[in-house]
Design an enzyme around this catalytic site. Structure first.
Site, PDB file in Angstrom:
ATOM      1  N   ASN A 151     -38.352 -43.614   3.795  1.00 44.01           N
ATOM      2  CA  ASN A 151     -38.878 -42.276   4.059  1.00 44.01           C
ATOM      3  C   ASN A 151     -37.696 -41.336   4.223  1.00 44.01           C
ATOM      4  O   ASN A 151     -36.924 -41.453   5.173  1.00 44.01           O
ATOM      5  CB  ASN A 151     -39.746 -42.282   5.318  1.00 44.01           C
ATOM      6  CG  ASN A 151     -41.038 -43.038   5.094  1.00 44.01           C
ATOM      7  OD1 ASN A 151     -41.736 -42.800   4.121  1.00 44.01           O
ATOM      8  ND2 ASN A 151     -41.331 -43.977   5.963  1.00 44.01           N
ATOM      9  N   GLU A 153     -48.803 -53.885  -5.079  1.00 35.94           N
ATOM     10  CA  GLU A 153     -47.907 -54.954  -4.665  1.00 35.94           C
ATOM     11  C   GLU A 153     -48.690 -55.994  -3.877  1.00 35.94           C
ATOM     12  O   GLU A 153     -49.789 -55.722  -3.381  1.00 35.94           O
ATOM     13  CB  GLU A 153     -46.750 -54.408  -3.824  1.00 35.94           C
ATOM     14  CG  GLU A 153     -47.175 -53.820  -2.501  1.00 35.94           C
ATOM     15  CD  GLU A 153     -46.026 -53.133  -1.772  1.00 35.94           C
ATOM     16  OE1 GLU A 153     -45.014 -52.838  -2.421  1.00 35.94           O
ATOM     17  OE2 GLU A 153     -46.160 -52.903  -0.559  1.00 35.94           O
ATOM     18  N   GLU A 164     -37.984 -48.873   5.704  1.00 37.69           N
ATOM     19  CA  GLU A 164     -39.081 -49.668   6.239  1.00 37.69           C
ATOM     20  C   GLU A 164     -39.065 -51.083   5.662  1.00 37.69           C
ATOM     21  O   GLU A 164     -38.837 -51.271   4.468  1.00 37.69           O
ATOM     22  CB  GLU A 164     -40.422 -48.994   5.946  1.00 37.69           C
ATOM     23  CG  GLU A 164     -40.535 -47.605   6.557  1.00 37.69           C
ATOM     24  CD  GLU A 164     -41.956 -47.076   6.566  1.00 37.69           C
ATOM     25  OE1 GLU A 164     -42.820 -47.691   5.913  1.00 37.69           O
ATOM     26  OE2 GLU A 164     -42.200 -46.053   7.224  1.00 37.69           O
ATOM     27  N   PHE A 202     -63.801 -43.751  14.986  1.00 37.39           N
ATOM     28  CA  PHE A 202     -62.592 -42.926  14.873  1.00 37.39           C
ATOM     29  C   PHE A 202     -62.756 -41.739  13.930  1.00 37.39           C
ATOM     30  O   PHE A 202     -61.799 -41.289  13.309  1.00 37.39           O
ATOM     31  CB  PHE A 202     -61.405 -43.786  14.424  1.00 37.39           C
ATOM     32  CG  PHE A 202     -61.050 -44.864  15.392  1.00 37.39           C
ATOM     33  CD1 PHE A 202     -60.155 -44.633  16.415  1.00 37.39           C
ATOM     34  CD2 PHE A 202     -61.653 -46.120  15.305  1.00 37.39           C
ATOM     35  CE1 PHE A 202     -59.839 -45.624  17.329  1.00 37.39           C
ATOM     36  CE2 PHE A 202     -61.347 -47.121  16.208  1.00 37.39           C
ATOM     37  CZ  PHE A 202     -60.439 -46.874  17.226  1.00 37.39           C
ATOM     38  N   GLU A 249     -40.002 -49.461   1.590  1.00 37.94           N
ATOM     39  CA  GLU A 249     -39.768 -48.114   1.076  1.00 37.94           C
ATOM     40  C   GLU A 249     -38.813 -47.391   2.004  1.00 37.94           C
ATOM     41  O   GLU A 249     -38.507 -47.871   3.105  1.00 37.94           O
ATOM     42  CB  GLU A 249     -41.082 -47.336   0.984  1.00 37.94           C
ATOM     43  CG  GLU A 249     -41.761 -47.128   2.333  1.00 37.94           C
ATOM     44  CD  GLU A 249     -43.160 -46.550   2.207  1.00 37.94           C
ATOM     45  OE1 GLU A 249     -43.797 -46.800   1.185  1.00 37.94           O
ATOM     46  OE2 GLU A 249     -43.590 -45.859   3.143  1.00 37.94           O
TER      47      GLU A 249
END
Length: 682
Positions: free
Chosen positions: A290, A200, A275, A348, A288
């Site tokens: 969840n 997308e 969301e 990280f 989307e």
């Protein structure tokens, strides 16, 4: 109401569900892998059953084993938590067929909304604004490049079954689209067993705002306000808050009503999250849904006073929602920080191992308890001395605070992070502290690109500037003076050799560049007040008072009339004489010595660290899944040389410069430790 439920999950979410079940008087059954036999959720549950080996595909993802355990233990319902089987349509359907209540939505809702491709089609049919994209599964990387070019870069490549940042890449050109498609497909296949990919348009400078909904089996659906989830790193949420400082009351209402309409369209029964991506003009697009409980659900619980896990259980048992839309509260401001086992100063990378010390800040709000307001809450699945295994995600805990407004919540969170003691593994707490202190975060001026924009070159110690660095020096001198006082009071000291306290000290610090700094400090004890002293650093004076003991890692007190929480430890592997002081994300190593010792220290030669530039070292503990080069091979800078897997993520290592491989020291399939040599260049 159920009398016994099974939690088909692990870690903090399993402990979270157990907390509410206990409050409701419901017995719990925990399942666990061999890696989790000593885990906290196993200790908290009324019963526990071993599922299988450590890899999730052999334990937490095996539906047949979980169903069998539920039947054997007499559990009437299964709560899937998040991740693993929580959005697995086949598992939910299997539970229904076996006569076991699934504490989540019905299988048809998961099929319609849990699948990102199907949910986009449904949203389009319902005339919900969606982002331009290709909503069919894409068969090859080459086809993905063609589609990406048609849509127009940048594009977002997403796994249909993805979640938690897995199976997601942003591509700005053909090369990134080609590589991103393959990487997403591999991650999705390994994490979810479903490698369908769609593409997308990537909306630049977006906000990620989600609406919490909950529905029952009687056709009722309400929305419980929004959560601001725009502070993300590589599409993984780092800080979440509720409500959002960005959207207006009208936008909040419009988004909420749209989320409810979408949920009603699929007869949604349980807690779920819709969301949205929100543009700078508050135009919003459905992303989307969840069909499960979200990681960040505690911030919604804090501002609404609702227990979302309890609502899920009651809805699954057939009860009606206990409130209407008009009765939904929005009180105060809540923020959640995800405390992960990762080293922010090493890009990280995951950090696994034993938690030598784990002492979260004092809690005043608790899981399942919705009475307490404006406090601190810690959701965790680990205990002091526990293990952070390499097989699962990197989350250690979730730290949640609730304040009367946003600024108070930020201040509470910064203080709570100061008191969060984690030793044995690295954590992202310094990074969280830097984010919370950033002027743009404090003002609310950010979007999902905030971290990428401000920390494009990674995160370094200097990215956490302290408001008053001399305070850390004063605190080190304060603690050293206290320890000298205690030593001086020990009886039986040889005449002429007794410990002398003194008032003047030299504080030697080591900066990020390896250079020593020297400060002269004067400490005066305030007579008659134990734990109080006046410390002078240069021209600054600090009146410090603390009731903490010398052996406490976390110390609290008051400095110049302001309360503080800091962490102080004695000794590091390279310098056992140093005091390590941490406050507001800043960390210093300080030796507090006599003025004469400081003078002599200046004469000591500097020992440079060994040159490791010719080696490729493992930056984390993990499994070496691929070595892409061999001895004698010429390698160019940026070329892939090895792949390490840790905490369900593939980490690719690239050559830092051109060279020829001299030798390969580690073989494919080896378990690597931090800084273990993988290969050497000539």
């Amino acid at each position: 109401m159920f009398t016994k439920i099974l939690i088909a999950n692990r870690g903090e979410i399993a402990c979270r569900v157990i907390a509410t079940a206990k409050k409701m008087g419901i017995a719990t059954v925990a399942v666990y892998s061999e890696a989790d036999k000593e885990a906290r959720h196993v200790q908290l549950a009324d019963e526990s059953v071993l599922l299988g080996p450590a890899p999730s595909r052999e334990s937490y993802l095996v539906a047949d084993k979980i169903i069998a355990v539920a039947k054997k233990t007499g559990a009437q319902a299964i709560h899937p938590g998040y991740g693993f089987l929580s959005e697995n349509e086949a598992f939910a359907k299997r539970c229904e067929e076996e006569g076991i209540a699934f504490i989540g939505p019905k299988a048809h809702s998961i099929a319609a909304m849990g699948d990102k491709i199907a949910s986009k089609k449904l949203a389009n049919a319902a005339k919900v604004n969606t982002i331009p994209g290709w909503n069919e599964a894409i068969e090859s990387a080459e086809r993905a490049v063609e589609i990406a070019k048609d849509i127009g870069y940048p594009v977002m490549i997403k796994a249909s079954a993805g979640g938690g940042g897995k199976g997601l890449r942003v591509a700005f050109n053909d090369k990134e689209a080609l590589e991103g498609f393959t990487a997403c497909q591999n991650e999705a296949r390994n994490s979810f067993g479903d490698d369908r990919i769609f593409i997308e348009k990537f909306v630049e400078q977006p906000r990620h705002i989600e609406i919490q909904v909950v529905g029952d089996s009687h056709g009722n659906v309400v929305y419980l306000n929004e959560r601001e989830c725009s502070i993300q790193r590589r599409h993984q949420k780092v800080i979440e808050e509720a409500p959002s400082a960005f959207i207006s009351e009208a936008t909040r209402k419009a988004m909420g009503e749209q989320a409810v309409a979408l949920a009603k369209a699929v007869q949604y029964q349980s807690a779920g999250t819709v969301e949205f991506v929100v543009g700078k003009d508050q135009d919003f697009y459905f992303l989307e849904m969840n069909t499960r409980l979200q990681v960040e659900h505690p911030v919604t619980e804090a501002i609404t006073g609702l227990d979302l896990v309890e609502l899920m259980i009651r809805v699954a048992a057939g009860e009606k929602l206990p409130l209407t839309q008009d009765q939904v509260k929005r009180e105060g401001w809540a923020i959640e920080c995800r405390i992960n086992a990762e080293d922010p100063f090493r890009n990280f990378l995951p950090s696994t191992g034993r938690l030598v010390r784990f002492a979260p800040p004092e809690q005043t709000m608790f899981q399942g308890n919705t009475d307490a307001l404006y406090g601190v809450r810690v959701d965790t699945g680990v205990v002091d001395g526990g293990e952070i295994p390499m097989f699962y995600d990197s989350m250690i805990a979730k730290l949640i605070v609730h304040g009367k407004d946003r600024l108070e919540a930020i201040a509470k969170m910064r203080e709570a992070l100061n008191g969060f003691v984690i030793r044995g593994v690295s954590s992202n707490i310094p990074f969280q502290a830097a984010l919370l202190a950033h002027p743009q975060f404090v003002s609310g001026d950010f979007n999902t690109g905030f971290i990428a924009a401000h920390y494009a070159d990674g995160f370094k110690a200097e990215d956490v500037p302290h408001d008053d660095p001399d305070f850390l020096v004063a605190l080190a001198a304060f603690v050293r003076r206290k320890s000298r006082e205690r030593a001086a009071g020990i009886s039986g000291q040889l005449p002429g050799y007794g410990v002398k306290v003194g008032h003047d000290f030299g504080v030697i610090t080591l900066d990020a560049a390896g250079e020593h700094g020297y400060r002269q400090v004067h400490v005066d004890e305030v007579v008659g007040q134990i734990g109080t002293a006046s410390v002078t650093v240069g021209e600054k004076r600090y009146a410090i008072s603390s009731p903490s003991r010398l052996n406490d890692v976390c110390i609290t007190g008051v400095c110049n009339g302001h309360a503080f929480t800091a962490q102080i430890e004695r000794g590091t592997p390279r310098n056992p004489l140093a005091l390590v002081v941490q406050h507001d994300g800043t960390r210093i190593e300080a030796m507090v010595v006599s003025p004469r010792m400081a003078e002599l220290h200046r004469l000591m030669p500097f020992k440079a660290p060994p040159d490791m530039s010719k080696y490729v070292l493992s930056p984390m503990p993990g499994l070496l899944v691929d070595v892409a080069v061999q001895a004698g091979q010429a390698v160019q800078a940026g070329e892939r040389v090895a792949v390490i897997e840790a905490m369900k993520m593939e980490n690719v290592l690239f050559a830092a410069h051109d060279g020829v491989v001299k030798s390969v020291a580690a073989v494919k399939g080896a378990s690597l430790s931090v800084d273990q040599i993988i290969l050497e260049f000539v």
